[in-house]
Design a protein around this motif. Structure first.
Motif, PDB file in Angstrom:
ATOM      1  N   LEU A  43       0.839  -1.190   0.000  1.00  9.94           N
ATOM      2  CA  LEU A  43       0.000   0.000   0.000  1.00  9.94           C
ATOM      3  C   LEU A  43       0.874   1.240   0.000  1.00  9.94           C
ATOM      4  CD1 LEU A  43      -2.873  -0.809   2.552  1.00  9.94           C
ATOM      5  CD2 LEU A  43      -2.859  -1.111   0.075  1.00  9.94           C
ATOM      6  N   LYS A  44       0.501   2.216  -0.831  1.00 12.11           N
ATOM      7  CA  LYS A  44       1.212   3.493  -0.865  1.00 12.11           C
ATOM      8  C   LYS A  44       0.651   4.397   0.223  1.00 12.11           C
ATOM      9  CE  LYS A  44       2.059   3.290  -5.854  1.00 12.11           C
ATOM     10  NZ  LYS A  44       1.781   3.948  -7.158  1.00 12.11           N
ATOM     11  N   VAL A  45       1.551   4.902   1.054  1.00  6.26           N
ATOM     12  CA  VAL A  45       1.154   5.733   2.192  1.00  6.26           C
ATOM     13  C   VAL A  45       1.611   7.167   1.964  1.00  6.26           C
ATOM     14  CG1 VAL A  45       1.349   6.082   4.674  1.00  6.26           C
ATOM     15  CG2 VAL A  45       1.372   3.755   3.736  1.00  6.26           C
ATOM     16  N   GLY A  46       0.683   8.090   1.940  1.00  3.32           N
ATOM     17  CA  GLY A  46       1.024   9.503   1.784  1.00  3.32           C
ATOM     18  C   GLY A  46       1.248  10.162   3.134  1.00  3.32           C
ATOM     19  N   THR A  47       2.287  10.974   3.227  1.00  5.58           N
ATOM     20  CA  THR A  47       2.560  11.728   4.443  1.00  5.58           C
ATOM     21  C   THR A  47       3.258  13.024   4.068  1.00  5.58           C
ATOM     22  OG1 THR A  47       3.372  11.530   6.715  1.00  5.58           O
ATOM     23  CG2 THR A  47       4.869  10.839   4.968  1.00  5.58           C
ATOM     24  N   SER A  48       3.286  13.968   5.005  1.00  5.97           N
ATOM     25  CA  SER A  48       4.016  15.220   4.799  1.00  5.97           C
ATOM     26  C   SER A  48       5.150  15.239   5.811  1.00  5.97           C
ATOM     27  CB  SER A  48       3.089  16.425   5.006  1.00  5.97           C
ATOM     28  OG  SER A  48       3.785  17.636   4.810  1.00  5.97           O
ATOM     29  N   ALA A  49       6.353  14.932   5.345  1.00  6.95           N
ATOM     30  CA  ALA A  49       7.486  14.662   6.237  1.00  6.95           C
ATOM     31  C   ALA A  49       8.167  15.931   6.745  1.00  6.95           C
ATOM     32  CB  ALA A  49       8.490  13.766   5.532  1.00  6.95           C
ATOM     33  N   ASP A  50       7.353  16.830   7.289  1.00  6.55           N
ATOM     34  CA  ASP A  50       7.890  18.059   7.878  1.00  6.55           C
ATOM     35  C   ASP A  50       7.309  18.252   9.271  1.00  6.55           C
ATOM     36  OD1 ASP A  50       5.252  18.522   7.101  1.00  6.55           O
ATOM     37  OD2 ASP A  50       5.582  20.637   6.718  1.00  6.55           O
ATOM     38  N   TYR A  51       6.876  17.159   9.884  1.00  5.54           N
ATOM     39  CA  TYR A  51       6.069  17.236  11.090  1.00  5.54           C
ATOM     40  C   TYR A  51       6.659  16.388  12.206  1.00  5.54           C
ATOM     41  CZ  TYR A  51       1.496  18.442  13.128  1.00  5.54           C
ATOM     42  OH  TYR A  51       0.485  18.980  13.889  1.00  5.54           O
ATOM     43  N   ALA A  52       7.916  16.676  12.536  1.00  4.25           N
ATOM     44  CA  ALA A  52       8.576  15.943  13.619  1.00  4.25           C
ATOM     45  C   ALA A  52       7.844  16.200  14.934  1.00  4.25           C
ATOM     46  CB  ALA A  52      10.028  16.388  13.733  1.00  4.25           C
ATOM     47  N   PRO A  53       7.683  15.190  15.786  1.00  2.52           N
ATOM     48  CA  PRO A  53       8.254  13.835  15.702  1.00  2.52           C
ATOM     49  C   PRO A  53       7.335  12.806  15.053  1.00  2.52           C
ATOM     50  CG  PRO A  53       7.291  14.152  17.851  1.00  2.52           C
ATOM     51  CD  PRO A  53       7.042  15.429  17.100  1.00  2.52           C
ATOM     52  N   PHE A  54       6.292  13.259  14.353  1.00  2.00           N
ATOM     53  CA  PHE A  54       5.352  12.315  13.751  1.00  2.00           C
ATOM     54  C   PHE A  54       5.853  11.762  12.415  1.00  2.00           C
ATOM     55  CE2 PHE A  54       2.796  14.603  16.792  1.00  2.00           C
ATOM     56  CZ  PHE A  54       2.041  13.602  17.356  1.00  2.00           C
ATOM     57  N   GLU A  55       6.341  12.649  11.545  1.00  2.15           N
ATOM     58  CA  GLU A  55       6.926  12.214  10.275  1.00  2.15           C
ATOM     59  C   GLU A  55       7.925  13.272   9.825  1.00  2.15           C
ATOM     60  OE1 GLU A  55       3.303  11.445  10.112  1.00  2.15           O
ATOM     61  OE2 GLU A  55       2.966  13.545  10.551  1.00  2.15           O
ATOM     62  N   TYR A  56       9.165  12.853   9.634  1.00  3.54           N
ATOM     63  CA  TYR A  56      10.204  13.801   9.239  1.00  3.54           C
ATOM     64  C   TYR A  56      11.432  13.046   8.756  1.00  3.54           C
ATOM     65  CZ  TYR A  56      12.566  12.780  13.712  1.00  3.54           C
ATOM     66  OH  TYR A  56      13.207  12.164  14.755  1.00  3.54           O
ATOM     67  N   VAL A  57      12.361  13.794   8.215  1.00  4.35           N
ATOM     68  CA  VAL A  57      13.637  13.233   7.772  1.00  4.35           C
ATOM     69  C   VAL A  57      14.736  13.837   8.631  1.00  4.35           C
ATOM     70  CG1 VAL A  57      15.286  13.062   5.875  1.00  4.35           C
ATOM     71  CG2 VAL A  57      12.816  12.905   5.405  1.00  4.35           C
ATOM     72  N   ASP A  58      15.533  12.989   9.254  1.00  3.59           N
ATOM     73  CA  ASP A  58      16.693  13.440  10.017  1.00  3.59           C
ATOM     74  C   ASP A  58      17.879  13.434   9.067  1.00  3.59           C
ATOM     75  OD1 ASP A  58      18.832  13.892  11.677  1.00  3.59           O
ATOM     76  OD2 ASP A  58      18.165  12.546  13.268  1.00  3.59           O
ATOM     77  N   ALA A  59      18.172  14.607   8.489  1.00  5.56           N
ATOM     78  CA  ALA A  59      19.201  14.700   7.450  1.00  5.56           C
ATOM     79  C   ALA A  59      20.559  14.198   7.921  1.00  5.56           C
ATOM     80  CB  ALA A  59      19.322  16.144   6.973  1.00  5.56           C
ATOM     81  N   ALA A  60      20.818  14.277   9.218  1.00  3.01           N
ATOM     82  CA  ALA A  60      22.103  13.831   9.745  1.00  3.01           C
ATOM     83  C   ALA A  60      22.236  12.316   9.693  1.00  3.01           C
ATOM     84  CB  ALA A  60      22.276  14.321  11.175  1.00  3.01           C
ATOM     85  N   LYS A  61      21.085  11.626   9.584  1.00  3.06           N
ATOM     86  CA  LYS A  61      21.111  10.163   9.597  1.00  3.06           C
ATOM     87  C   LYS A  61      20.743   9.533   8.263  1.00  3.06           C
ATOM     88  CE  LYS A  61      20.031   9.943  14.541  1.00  3.06           C
ATOM     89  NZ  LYS A  61      19.077   9.437  15.573  1.00  3.06           N
ATOM     90  N   GLY A  62      20.297  10.345   7.318  1.00  2.00           N
ATOM     91  CA  GLY A  62      19.929   9.799   6.022  1.00  2.00           C
ATOM     92  C   GLY A  62      18.689  10.448   5.454  1.00  2.00           C
ATOM     93  N   GLU A  63      18.090   9.803   4.455  1.00  2.24           N
ATOM     94  CA  GLU A  63      16.938  10.366   3.758  1.00  2.24           C
ATOM     95  C   GLU A  63      15.632   9.648   4.091  1.00  2.24           C
ATOM     96  OE1 GLU A  63      17.827  10.339  -0.372  1.00  2.24           O
ATOM     97  OE2 GLU A  63      19.522  11.738  -0.209  1.00  2.24           O
TER      98      GLU A  63
END
Length: 265
Positions: A43-63
């Motif tokens: 299943l394709k899951v849509g999210t907006s990855a700018d909402y830490a700590p719920f969904e985000y990207v930690d650039a220091a650890k990867g993409e």
């Protein structure tokens, strides 16, 4: 005689072709969006990855997209027997993407409201939170009344935007929308905005990393809980609810809350 036989054969052939066409049409039209989703193992899951700590990207650890919602939807996937593939998009594009079939599920700290519920279905709630106003320490803003004449940033198409508009009915404040949460913080730091309205858990992350910021709760807290969005009429709703109930009973959701979430102190 030959003509009669030819005509009879022609009628039989035409009838057979018509029956095939009807069968094909019936087969193509009988499959609803629910049937299509049921047949998938991914299943394709849509999210907006700018909402830490719920969904985000930690650039220091990867993409990789990480966070409370991401861990949760993967556990839900395990429960219902599918792989969840998460993809990032702007928050205000999530519901249209779900309607258009570009994604099968949306999890993005999303709160059900009457407008959204007209076009998608929501699972039972899986998290409740408070709303806060975040400002710079030297702003002189300590309560909602101090926002008079100020510019307040909110994420477009969010519950915070609705909340900002409600505050604006009581106080002479300008509410400005931003596509992504970091834009609100950046514009506050550069004095293009005076304050921002964020969810408490999200604000906590910025308070931890920026000692120039403080936050205080919104005076009239709206009922704010998060739920998973699925296509209208899909039986995925029942599957999500069953999975969430089991995860709650097993203490898994509480474990994720302890791992990811904290309230603003």
């Amino acid at each position: 005689m030959k003509n009669k036989i030819f005509i009879m054969m022609l009628v039989v052939i035409i009838g057979a072709l018509a029956a095939c066409g009807t069968k094909d049409d019936s087969a193509s039209n009988s499959g609803s969006s629910t049937d299509t989703i049921e047949g998938k193992t991914v299943l394709k899951v849509g999210t907006s990855a700018d909402y830490a700590p719920f969904e985000y990207v930690d650039a220091a650890k990867g993409e990789e997209i990480i966070g409370f919602d991401i861990d949760l939807i993967k556990l839900v996937g395990e429960k219902i027997g599918v792989e969840m593939q998460v993809q990032d998009m702007d928050f205000n594009s999530l519901v249209p993407a779900l309607q258009a079939g570009k994604v099968d599920v949306v999890i993005s700290g999303m709160t059900p409201n009457s407008e959204r519920e007209k076009v998608v279905d929501f699972s039972d709630k899986y998290n409740e939170t408070e709303q806060v106003i975040i400002v710079k320490k030297d702003s002189g803003i300590k309560k909602e009344a101090d926002l008079a004449g100020k510019k307040v940033g909110v994420q477009t198409a969010s519950i915070q935007e609705n909340l900002g508009n409600e505050i604006a009915k009581k106080i002479d404040v300008t509410v400005e929308g931003r596509t992504r949460i970091p834009e609100i913080i950046q514009d506050m730091m550069s004095k293009r905005l005076d304050a921002g309205i964020l969810e408490g858990g999200v604000a906590k992350g910025y308070l931890k990393t920026n000692d120039q910021l403080v936050a205080f709760p919104v005076e009239e807290q709206p009922e704010d809980f998060k739920a998973i969005a699925v296509p209208k009429g899909s039986d995925l709703k029942d599957k999500m609810n069953k999975a969430l109930k089991e995860l709650a009973e097993e203490g898994k959701i509480q474990e994720l809350e302890e791992k990811w979430l904290e309230k603003v102190e």
